[in-house]
Motif scaffolding. Structure first.
Motif, short mmCIF file in Angstrom:
data_model
loop_
_atom_site.label_atom_id
_atom_site.label_comp_id
_atom_site.label_asym_id
_atom_site.label_seq_id
_atom_site.Cartn_x
_atom_site.Cartn_y
_atom_site.Cartn_z
N VAL A 217 28.59 29.77 -8.51
CA VAL A 217 29.70 29.21 -9.31
C VAL A 217 29.23 28.14 -10.29
CG1 VAL A 217 31.35 29.72 -7.48
CG2 VAL A 217 30.26 27.47 -7.55
N LEU A 218 27.95 27.81 -10.28
CA LEU A 218 27.46 26.78 -11.20
C LEU A 218 27.30 27.34 -12.61
CD1 LEU A 218 24.78 24.99 -8.98
CD2 LEU A 218 27.04 24.14 -9.62
N PRO A 219 27.72 26.61 -13.65
CA PRO A 219 27.63 27.11 -15.02
C PRO A 219 26.28 26.77 -15.67
CG PRO A 219 28.86 25.06 -14.99
CD PRO A 219 28.47 25.35 -13.56
N GLY A 220 25.56 27.77 -16.07
CA GLY A 220 24.37 27.53 -16.86
C GLY A 220 23.11 27.30 -16.05
N ARG A 221 21.97 27.52 -16.73
CA ARG A 221 20.66 27.41 -16.10
C ARG A 221 20.35 25.98 -15.67
NH1 ARG A 221 15.46 29.53 -19.30
NH2 ARG A 221 16.57 31.49 -18.96
N ARG A 222 20.71 24.99 -16.51
CA ARG A 222 20.36 23.60 -16.19
C ARG A 222 21.03 23.15 -14.90
NH1 ARG A 222 20.80 19.36 -20.95
NH2 ARG A 222 19.18 20.80 -21.67
N ALA A 223 22.31 23.49 -14.73
CA ALA A 223 23.04 23.09 -13.51
C ALA A 223 22.43 23.78 -12.29
CB ALA A 223 24.51 23.45 -13.64
N ARG A 224 22.07 25.05 -12.43
CA ARG A 224 21.47 25.76 -11.30
C ARG A 224 20.11 25.18 -10.94
NH1 ARG A 224 23.73 30.35 -13.97
NH2 ARG A 224 21.70 30.83 -14.91
N THR A 225 19.35 24.82 -11.98
CA THR A 225 18.02 24.26 -11.72
C THR A 225 18.12 22.93 -10.98
OG1 THR A 225 17.12 25.32 -13.70
CG2 THR A 225 15.89 23.46 -12.79
N ARG A 226 19.06 22.05 -11.43
CA ARG A 226 19.25 20.76 -10.74
C ARG A 226 19.67 20.98 -9.29
NH1 ARG A 226 21.78 18.83 -15.63
NH2 ARG A 226 23.81 19.26 -14.67
N PHE A 227 20.57 21.93 -9.08
CA PHE A 227 21.05 22.21 -7.73
C PHE A 227 19.91 22.68 -6.83
CE2 PHE A 227 22.62 25.42 -4.70
CZ PHE A 227 23.47 24.63 -3.93
N VAL A 228 19.12 23.63 -7.32
CA VAL A 228 18.03 24.18 -6.51
C VAL A 228 16.97 23.11 -6.24
CG1 VAL A 228 16.13 25.84 -6.48
CG2 VAL A 228 18.40 26.54 -7.28
N LEU A 229 16.64 22.31 -7.27
CA LEU A 229 15.64 21.27 -7.09
C LEU A 229 16.10 20.24 -6.05
CD1 LEU A 229 12.98 19.98 -7.90
CD2 LEU A 229 14.18 18.81 -9.76
N GLY A 230 17.34 19.76 -6.19
CA GLY A 230 17.85 18.77 -5.24
C GLY A 230 17.91 19.32 -3.83
N LEU A 231 18.33 20.58 -3.69
CA LEU A 231 18.44 21.18 -2.37
C LEU A 231 17.06 21.38 -1.76
CD1 LEU A 231 20.75 22.10 -0.58
CD2 LEU A 231 20.47 24.40 -1.49
N THR A 232 16.11 21.82 -2.59
CA THR A 232 14.75 22.05 -2.08
C THR A 232 14.13 20.76 -1.57
OG1 THR A 232 14.47 23.87 -3.65
CG2 THR A 232 12.47 22.93 -2.68
N LEU A 233 14.36 19.66 -2.28
CA LEU A 233 13.81 18.37 -1.84
C LEU A 233 14.49 17.88 -0.57
CD1 LEU A 233 13.52 16.54 -5.30
CD2 LEU A 233 11.67 17.53 -3.93
N GLY A 234 15.73 18.27 -0.36
CA GLY A 234 16.46 17.79 0.81
C GLY A 234 16.31 18.66 2.05
N VAL A 235 15.79 19.88 1.88
CA VAL A 235 15.69 20.80 3.02
C VAL A 235 14.79 20.29 4.14
CG1 VAL A 235 14.75 23.06 3.71
CG2 VAL A 235 16.40 22.90 1.87
#
Length: 329
Positions: A217-235
């Protein structure tokens, strides 16, 4: 639908008796009555599913009771039939298998359910195999979730049960469903799937499914990239929290290990002797006198401390077994 049972009976091995064949036919007829009017997602009559599971059970070399349980495996959960009626019709052995399979299917953590009869676990695997063969009728979210659970739980279980061909087919179908879409979305999916591998297997699929739902549901590549990066660092931190034992459990384990070490002089003094030797060598680099003082004074201090610690832990320092190897904990 009587034509469904004839191909099944034709597959039965020669060692199945006429009594076995009659019981399997009766199980089919009973299941067909229970499931009458129900349809699968594909639009086929529901009875086609238990028949398919029973055919897989025959091909896997399972016994006649298990083939009957395969035909009846959903009647308690999904129809008007209860355990009392099923037991009156087919006895304790088959009814217990169906009940245990139903309980296993409802368990949130299937690994925590104790099943004494391995045939029940085999039925769970065979049920999943047919569901995976027809997984295209589920929506994408459910396909992903079921496929991840298959890779993490069901396929390894099939391997442990001595069903390697079934394990391979389960993995193949599941991996086909889990192949990420092309482009940027595929890269994001791969990153999240890789991060999910750090989590305990029991919760891995549910977390990945939740993350992918948020990603979609995230709009655009930049939002998805931030989401994945933040989640990866928090896993990694999330994995530590999910895997961390309680403080009481951790303390109990540490005390158990400590008692095991202190129970014999060999286990106690071997690492201490190495440490003492290192201290003496390091001290000798600057002063032989300091090294001598350490060699003379530290061992008695260590001995006194160990004696006190053993008494605190209830280990008698005068135990005649001390000095011998002791493998018990």
């Amino acid at each position: 639908m009587t034509g469904l049972v004839e191909p099944l009976l034709a597959r039965l091995p020669a060692e199945f008796t006429a009594t076995d064949s009659d019981r399997i036919r009766r199980a089919y007829e009973f299941a067909a009555r229970c499931h009458a009017g129900r349809l699968r997602k594909s639009g086929e009559p529901y009875i086609t599913h238990p028949v398919a599971v029973a055919e897989i059970a025959v091909d896997a070399g399972l016994d006649s009771a298990t083939v009957c349980a395969a035909l009846l495996h959903d009647v308690i959960e999904d129809t008007w039939c209860d355990a009392v009626r099923l037991r009156a019709e087919f006895g304790d052995e088959i009814t217990t298998m169906v009940q245990d399979l139903t309980e296993l299917g409802h368990a949130h953590d299937q690994a925590a359910v104790v099943i004494a009869d391995e045939r029940v676990l085999a039925l769970r695997v065979l049920d999943r195999l047919h569901n995976m063969r027809t997984i295209q009728y589920l929506d994408q979210e459910k396909q992903r979730l079921k496929s991840q659970d298959t890779v993490n739980v069901t396929a390894p279980l099939a391997g442990r049960l001595g069903l390697p061909a079934i394990a391979d087919e389960l993995e193949s179908i599941a991996h086909d469903c889990l192949i990420p879409p092309p482009g940027d979305a595929g890269v994001s999916y791969q990153a999240l799937a890789f991060g999910a591998l750090l989590l305990p297997a029991a919760v891995r699929a549910s977390y990945l499914d939740e993350w992918l739902g948020e990603l979609d549901v995230l709009p655009g590549r930049r939002a998805r990239t931030r989401f994945v990066l933040g989640l990866t660092l928090g896993v990694p931190a999330l994995a530590l929290v999910l895997r961390r034992p309680t403080w009481g459990t951790l303390t109990s384990r540490l005390l158990t290990v400590l008692r095991w070490i202190l129970r014999t002089d060999l286990r106690t003094w071997t690492p201490l002797t190495v440490l003492l030797g290192w201290m003496i060598v390091e001290a000798a680099r600057d002063s032989l006198g300091d090294a001598a003082v350490i060699a003379i004074t530290v061992p008695p201090v260590l001995h006194a401390g160990l004696t006190r610690l053993r008494k605190m832990l209830g280990l008698d320092d005068g135990d005649p077994s001390r000095g011998r190897s002791d493998s018990s904990v």
